[in-house]
Design an enzyme around this catalytic site. Structure first.
Site, PDB file in Angstrom:
ATOM      1  N   GLY A 198      36.241  -7.973 -17.223  1.00  0.00           N
ATOM      2  CA  GLY A 198      36.518  -9.021 -18.200  1.00  0.00           C
ATOM      3  C   GLY A 198      35.291  -9.788 -18.623  1.00  0.00           C
ATOM      4  O   GLY A 198      35.401 -10.896 -19.147  1.00  0.00           O
ATOM      5  N   ARG A 199      34.114  -9.221 -18.407  1.00  0.00           N
ATOM      6  CA  ARG A 199      32.867  -9.894 -18.732  1.00  0.00           C
ATOM      7  C   ARG A 199      31.880  -8.922 -19.368  1.00  0.00           C
ATOM      8  O   ARG A 199      31.964  -7.713 -19.169  1.00  0.00           O
ATOM      9  CB  ARG A 199      32.233 -10.488 -17.463  1.00  0.00           C
ATOM     10  CG  ARG A 199      32.879 -11.750 -16.963  1.00  0.00           C
ATOM     11  CD  ARG A 199      32.656 -12.916 -17.906  1.00  0.00           C
ATOM     12  NE  ARG A 199      33.196 -14.165 -17.379  1.00  0.00           N
ATOM     13  CZ  ARG A 199      34.419 -14.596 -17.582  1.00  0.00           C
ATOM     14  NH1 ARG A 199      35.264 -13.872 -18.300  1.00  0.00           N
ATOM     15  NH2 ARG A 199      34.824 -15.756 -17.087  1.00  0.00           N
TER      16      ARG A 199
ATOM     17  N   HIS B 146      30.651  -4.486 -22.830  1.00  0.00           N
ATOM     18  CA  HIS B 146      31.647  -5.464 -22.398  1.00  0.00           C
ATOM     19  C   HIS B 146      32.646  -4.696 -21.543  1.00  0.00           C
ATOM     20  O   HIS B 146      33.427  -3.895 -22.055  1.00  0.00           O
ATOM     21  CB  HIS B 146      32.353  -6.130 -23.577  1.00  0.00           C
ATOM     22  CG  HIS B 146      33.326  -7.184 -23.150  1.00  0.00           C
ATOM     23  ND1 HIS B 146      32.982  -8.505 -23.006  1.00  0.00           N
ATOM     24  CD2 HIS B 146      34.639  -7.102 -22.801  1.00  0.00           C
ATOM     25  CE1 HIS B 146      34.030  -9.202 -22.602  1.00  0.00           C
ATOM     26  NE2 HIS B 146      35.048  -8.369 -22.471  1.00  0.00           N
ATOM     27  N   CYS B 147      32.606  -4.935 -20.249  1.00  0.00           N
ATOM     28  CA  CYS B 147      33.431  -4.177 -19.306  1.00  0.00           C
ATOM     29  C   CYS B 147      34.822  -4.800 -19.218  1.00  0.00           C
ATOM     30  O   CYS B 147      34.967  -5.939 -18.769  1.00  0.00           O
ATOM     31  CB  CYS B 147      32.760  -4.158 -17.926  1.00  0.00           C
ATOM     32  SG  CYS B 147      33.714  -3.271 -16.681  1.00  0.00           S
ATOM     33  N   PHE B 148      35.839  -4.046 -19.627  1.00  0.00           N
ATOM     34  CA  PHE B 148      37.183  -4.617 -19.586  1.00  0.00           C
ATOM     35  C   PHE B 148      37.745  -4.631 -18.165  1.00  0.00           C
ATOM     36  O   PHE B 148      38.736  -5.307 -17.894  1.00  0.00           O
ATOM     37  CB  PHE B 148      38.131  -3.867 -20.533  1.00  0.00           C
ATOM     38  CG  PHE B 148      38.239  -2.398 -20.285  1.00  0.00           C
ATOM     39  CD1 PHE B 148      39.112  -1.894 -19.343  1.00  0.00           C
ATOM     40  CD2 PHE B 148      37.476  -1.501 -21.015  1.00  0.00           C
ATOM     41  CE1 PHE B 148      39.227  -0.542 -19.114  1.00  0.00           C
ATOM     42  CE2 PHE B 148      37.578  -0.140 -20.800  1.00  0.00           C
ATOM     43  CZ  PHE B 148      38.457   0.342 -19.846  1.00  0.00           C
TER      44      PHE B 148
END
Length: 622
Positions: free
Chosen positions: A460-461, A455-457
């Site tokens: 945001g997805r 989950h790539c911050f």
């Protein structure tokens, strides 16, 4: 047929049960007696030919049981404790004996024991899902109540056997079924079981949140407050439980919390009531819809203000430092009071977008005169357009969320249970679905993602099967944008600063570029920061894809597993590593003039290995 292994086959032979973490709440006096019996251990039997049928049933000695039944023993006859053979076989998970006794006329729903329970009740108390399935297949009635007034689903909830709960509901048992006191499984869970589960698990089956019991007229939220069950209160509030329903005493959940002087729960209920009241105002609803946009605007203003303060025409760095502290304090108030907790996870995303905005504005206003018409200008424009496109594609593309209707979920649960596969490796208790191979449940997105990477911050997805290739180009384009802005900064300094590194040395050169334009130095540092992490992630991703054929999650999981293994675990020797060229072809779904052809796999519905089936077990544990 079950063999007569005598030692460890029947360590837990009696009709009691264990109580896994009930907090301070018990069940009943009889339950403690049953529990004491369950902890007894039968002595080992050296000669099974002389043991009675009860002991043979407890140990699973099929041949001895068959011999005694065929000699005339009535399988419906209870022992001195009013317990039938079917009870003893059920509580010890003796599947073959249960089939045999039923074929000989055993009563499937015979009541017995101190709690006047059925064999199904006994199997549920011990958490024997295969036995529960077998008894239901032979006509056991899950709606019957025991001596305490609990049905099958109530017992499964009390003893926190989530697979059995899922199976019973999927087979048609009502999630809102009441016991003799009018309590639903959700009420019992909220009151009896301290912790988030199985309350959170039951909520996934859409139980009634407003139903009340017969005696106290309490809702599930009332019962959670009465027990001081903070985790259950949080789950019920998140699910939308009413705060206004009053019980038989005229008390709301908040009244009960205040009466019990539970400050934490009182604070939770007041906060939730305030939030729900605010949602009635049109302005608040508008702000809630525009939270992300407002957060982006705030981030852009904050980044501009930081640069403006640094570029402020003053030699006092103490003044600038005080202004930066005041700015930090003011900007921290907005997210705390006006942005919901769920949207706070997008702070890195809006920071990245704000940085790119001011990077572009700096290039257009300050660097454009020095680069207009040059290849550098067109390269930067191409990079910024590519970044915006691939960021949008990474954000908007479905990463591979696994979806299923309520009916499909129930069918999957029944199928997995009856094939012996209803466990956490193949079943997601949050989504209530069968997990595809290489998938993982993301707790931020609250969904299972096919071929989950991370989950790539920054975006945001989740990054998964559907958008992983877009993510690679997003990193590449971001790295190029930052690379060009770094180069443009050096061009700007060489044209507008009065000194050079070769003439005056490093220290003088640094002082000059700070004095020349603090804003350019500020943008340079932002670009250098984003360039460093994006380039590192890009190299790491390409290495994993091309040389390992693994996702980030799989690689980290394998590295963790290798720490607990005596032999070194090679990351290259996995079923997904098909070689450099084939790995790239499969990932980007493109061939090379017929020399390399991609293997097209839909990871959202892939449940078994397709490359090397013999290694499936290894990869399922990743």
């Amino acid at each position: 047929m079950e063999g007569p292994g005598l030692g460890s086959q029947c360590r837990n032979h009696s009709h009691g049960s264990h109580v896994p973490g009930f907090g301070r709440h018990g069940i009943c006096v009889h339950e403690n007696k049953e529990l004491a019996k369950a902890k007894e251990i039968l002595p080992l039997i050296e000669d099974s030919s002389n043991c009675d049928i009860v002991k043979a049933t407890q140990y699973g000695i099929f041949e001895r049981c068959k011999e005694l039944v065929e000699a005339g023993y009535d399988v419906r006859q209870p022992d001195r404790e009013n317990v039938s053979l079917l009870h003893w076989a059920a509580i010890n998970n003796r599947l073959e004996l249960v089939k045999f006794y039923i074929s000989k006329g055993a009563v499937i729903d015979q009541l017995g024991g101190d709690l006047n329970s059925t064999p199904l009740h006994w199997a549920i108390r011990q958490g024997h899902l295969p036995m529960v399935i077998l008894l239901l297949q032979h006509g056991a009635d899950p709606t019957l109540i025991d001596g305490e007034g609990f049905s099958s689903i109530h017992l499964a909830v009390l003893f926190q056997h989530m697979p059995i709960i899922a199976y019973l509901i999927s087979k048609g048992q009502s999630v809102n079924m009441t016991d003799v006191n009018g309590q639903t499984p959700l009420m019992l869970s909220a009151y009896k079981v301290i912790g988030p589960e199985p309350t959170g698990f039951l909520l996934k089956f859409n139980p009634s949140l407003s139903v009340v019991d017969k005696t106290h007229q309490n809702t599930p939220l009332h019962w959670a407050v009465a027990a001081g069950n903070v985790s259950a209160v949080d789950k019920l509030l998140e699910a939308g439980s009413s705060l206004d329903i009053r019980n038989a005493k005229g008390e709301t959940p908040l009244d009960m919390a205040l009466q019990s002087k539970n400050q934490l729960i009182s604070h939770m209920l007041r906060t939730e009531a305030k939030m729900r009241a605010n949602k009635q105002f049109r302005l608040w609803r508008w702000l809630h819809k525009c939270e992300l946009f407002l957060l982006l605007i705030l981030s852009m203003i904050t980044l501009w203000a930081v640069g403006y303060i640094l570029d402020f025409n003053s030699d006092s760095w103490l003044l600038k430092g005080c202004l930066l502290v005041a700015l930090f304090f003011l900007t921290s108030l907005f997210p705390r009071f006006l942005v919901g907790y769920k949207n706070l996870v997008y702070l890195p995303t809006v920071f990245l977008l704000s940085s790119i905005f001011w990077i572009f504005m700096t290039w257009f206003i300050l660097f454009f005169p020095d680069t207009a018409g040059s290849p550098l200008y067109f390269a930067f424009i191409f990079s910024i357009m590519a970044f915006l496109y691939f960021f949008y594609k990474t954000w908007a593309t479905d990463p591979g969320f696994t979806k299923a209707s309520e009916e499909e979920r129930k069918v999957n649960i029944v199928t997995l249970a009856e094939t012996g596969s209803l466990d956490f490796r193949t079943f997601c208790t949050s989504c209530l679905i069968r997990k595809p191979l290489r998938s993982l449940h993301c707790h931020v997105c609250n969904s299972c993602v096919a071929r989950f990477d991370q989950h790539c911050f920054w975006t945001g997805r989740c990054i998964g099967f559907g958008n992983h290739h877009h993510y690679i180009f997003f990193l590449l384009s971001l790295s190029m944008v930052c690379d060009w802005i770094i180069y443009g900064s050096f061009v700007y300094w060489s044209n507008h600063c009065a000194t050079t590194f070769k003439e005056d040395g490093l220290w003088t050169y640094l002082n000059q570029i700070v004095a020349c334009s603090p804003w350019v130095l500020y943008i340079f540092m932002l670009a250098a920061f984003h360039f460093s992490w994006s380039t590192f992630l890009l190299i790491n991703q390409l290495f994993q894809i091309a040389f390992l054929g693994l996702t980030s999650h799989e690689r980290i999981s394998l590295l963790k597993q290798s720490r607990h293994m005596k032999q070194t675990l090679s990351l290259r020797k996995t079923p997904y590593n098909l070689g450099f060229t084939q790995n790239l072809a499969d990932f980007f779904q493109c061939g090379c003039f017929g020399l390399v052809k991609p293997c097209i796999i839909d990871w959202t519905s892939q449940y078994t290995m397709v490359f090397h089936p013999a290694k499936e077990k290894v990869l399922r544990s990743v």
